[in-house]
Write a protein that holds these residues in place. Structure first.
Motif, PDB file in Angstrom:
ATOM      1  N   ARG A  74      -6.355  -4.499  -3.532  1.00 24.55           N
ATOM      2  CA  ARG A  74      -4.859  -4.777  -3.359  1.00 24.55           C
ATOM      3  C   ARG A  74      -4.389  -3.970  -4.546  1.00 24.55           C
ATOM      4  O   ARG A  74      -3.106  -3.382  -4.525  1.00 24.55           O
ATOM      5  CB  ARG A  74      -4.336  -6.002  -3.453  1.00 24.55           C
TER       6      ARG A  74
ATOM      7  N   GLN B 280       0.895  -1.258  -0.070  1.00 26.23           N
ATOM      8  CA  GLN B 280      -0.117   0.093  -0.033  1.00 26.23           C
ATOM      9  C   GLN B 280       0.807   1.375   0.013  1.00 26.23           C
ATOM     10  O   GLN B 280       1.915   1.205   0.690  1.00 26.23           O
ATOM     11  CB  GLN B 280      -0.940  -0.141   1.269  1.00 26.23           C
TER      12      GLN B 280
ATOM     13  N   ALA C  48      -4.418  -0.340  -4.122  1.00 26.26           N
ATOM     14  CA  ALA C  48      -3.485   0.233  -3.181  1.00 26.26           C
ATOM     15  C   ALA C  48      -2.135   0.482  -3.455  1.00 26.26           C
ATOM     16  O   ALA C  48      -1.259   0.950  -2.898  1.00 26.26           O
ATOM     17  CB  ALA C  48      -3.676  -0.387  -1.868  1.00 26.26           C
TER      18      ALA C  48
END
Length: 509
Positions: free
Chosen positions: A234, A46, A237
């Motif tokens: 995901r 992230q 991020a």
């Protein structure tokens, strides 16, 4: 200098003065331990709080190891530099973040994260991403905002591809994403399936931690881990830096400091105990560093070049208990309110965006009490409105211009104009508040407006049925663009496919 010209020599020069970069292959000493196999990065990577010289990079490993980040101007990582990060240990649930610094402004940066066994013998497979450092010139700005994830029992549904709104947001290629709170629903378990009124079945991915309300530290950690099981989240991020704030559902519904719960779902009734555990998990699992916040918690200013300053608020940690709102109360707290006025006054950015985790004029009840700012009563400001009135009045007195409020929380999308010409309290300048959300939760609204600050609803997108599932639509995110040449700010309120439902352009004053 273009992104392609961000050379290894430039990185070395800048790293020597600011980032402390190490050449590829450099190792840090660590404590040896016995475990077979390679470390695994379990929940992706992230990005958070971008700056002109870098950003925060986050990851999690499945065992004690050392985080490393390679950075390069090239997607193939030729001539990459390797930056050592923290040890990833059980103390932080295997998570860790590293603030990259010393990079040139306004450049595309490719990064690759690995975890290395503490004795330096084996290294995980790398996870990659990219981001653009914040420009320091008048480049165009595009960012998104929204909130409310996995609420009301609507979790990750593999039958529809998971939380696809994150894919729609990624397609907008924003400079960053402002997450306006309710990043998780720690008080909202999910079941394997839910039958909708029309007979369709919503199916959830289920984990032990999402099968009950969170009370222990492990259960709070599991709330954040759950959202990162979604491949859309995901992927988003890894490439879009996030400015994260929190609201109530990171702890429990409508909480305030000192509260004692009257809820049979909880064995731990002390909200202060729950909030401490939630706060630890929040900072472990989000790409935010405590030391970057003013109070070591959440509220802070994040600048994005000469066109934009973002003021991230915390309306949860310093509020007075929820009440009927008939006597002066606080929702920011004295110190945060003074900080906000002071920093707004000092800002030289064209636009000042106040990232509020709750709306101003929308009435948000808590049973027969008030959860939000607005107390639902006509006339002069009272309750938490009294604190906000002082802030708005001081902003006006100091002639702070071009202030826009962004929020989520109420699970619908709206545009609200506030004018002293319509208000019971007139000591402020006209401004706009834009509401978006939810990202993946039940859809509600619209709520009634409180007349104190003269609100007028210019647009609303809300369902006919309260608590509608994401399969029924009414999931939203907002987009803000600032034109570098003219300074004009445009807000688009978008649906879950990314279609603009309503747009408004504001001229700077």
């Amino acid at each position: 200098m273009t992104a392609e010209n961000l050379s290894r020599r430039e990185l070395l020069r800048r790293g020597a003065t600011g980032a402390g970069l190490l050449a590829a292959g450099a190792l840090l000493p660590g404590t040896a331990f016995a475990r077979s196999g390679r470390p695994v990065l379990t929940h992706g990577v992230q990005l958070g709080d971008p700056r002109p010289d870098g950003a925060v990079v986050w990851t999690r490993a499945d065992r004690p190891s050392r985080m490393f980040v390679e950075i390069s101007a090239r997607e193939d990582f030729r001539d990459a530099l390797r930056v050592p990060g923290p040890a990833l240990t059980p103390d932080t649930d295997g998570t860790g973040e590293l603030r990259l610094s010393g990079l040139p402004a306004g450049h595309e940066v490719h990064y690759r994260v690995t975890a290395e066994d503490l004795d330096g013998r084996v290294v995980s497979e790398g996870l990659t991403g990219s981001f653009r450092t914040v420009p320091q010139d008048r480049s165009d700005v595009r960012f998104l905002w929204s909130g409310d994830v996995v609420g009301q029992g609507w979790g990750i549904n593999p039958d529809i591809g998971g939380m696809t709104i994150y894919r729609a947001m990624a397609d907008r290629e924003p400079d960053f994403f402002l997450h306006s709170g309710d990043t998780v629903y720690a008080d909202g378990p999910v079941e394997e399936s839910v039958t909708l009124p029309d007979g369709r079945v919503w199916r959830n991915v289920v984990t032990p931690e999402k099968s009950k309300v969170a009370e222990t530290l492990a259960e709070y950690r599991g709330q954040f881990a759950y959202n990162l099981l979604d491949e859309n989240v995901r992927a988003f991020a890894a490439r879009v830096p996030q400015l994260i704030q929190w609201d109530d559902h990171e702890v429990t519904n409508n909480w305030y400091p000192g509260e004692i719960l009257d809820d049979d779902d909880y064995t731990e009734k002390r909200v202060d105990v729950l909030a401490q555990r939630a706060f630890q998990a929040f900072h472990e699992w989000q790409p935010i560093r405590r030391q970057d916040a003013v109070d070591g918690r959440v509220y802070r200013k994040v600048s994005h070049g000469p066109l934009l300053d973002v003021f991230v608020l915390d309306m949860r940690s310093y509020r007075d208990p929820n009440s009927a709102g008939t006597a002066p109360e606080r929702i920011l707290g004295d110190e945060q309110a003074r900080w906000l006025v002071r920093e707004l006054s000092a800002s030289r950015a064209t636009w000042k965006v106040i990232a509020s985790d709750m709306p101003i004029g929308v009435i948000v009840p808590d049973g027969d009490k008030i959860e939000g700012v607005a107390n639902g009563l006509p006339g002069a400001p009272n309750g938490r409105e009294s604190e906000l009135a002082r802030v708005l009045q001081e902003i006006s007195r100091r002639q702070v211009r071009n202030v826009v409020w962004l929020t989520a929380d109420v699970h619908y999308s709206a545009a609200i104009n506030y004018s002293p010409q319509r208000a019971a309290f007139t000591g402020f300048d006209e401004f706009w508040e834009f509401v978006s959300g939810p990202l993946n939760a039940g859809a509600f609204g619209p709520n009634e407006l409180d007349p104190t600050f003269g609100p007028e609803m210019a647009f609303v997108s809300a369902p006919a049925r309260q608590g509608a599932s994401p399969m029924e639509g009414f999931q939203h995110f907002g987009e803000v663009t600032i034109d570098g040449a003219t300074g004009r700010l445009t807000v688009d309120l978008r649906d879950q496919q990314g279609t603009s439902l309503w747009s408004k352009t504001l001229d700077p004053r």
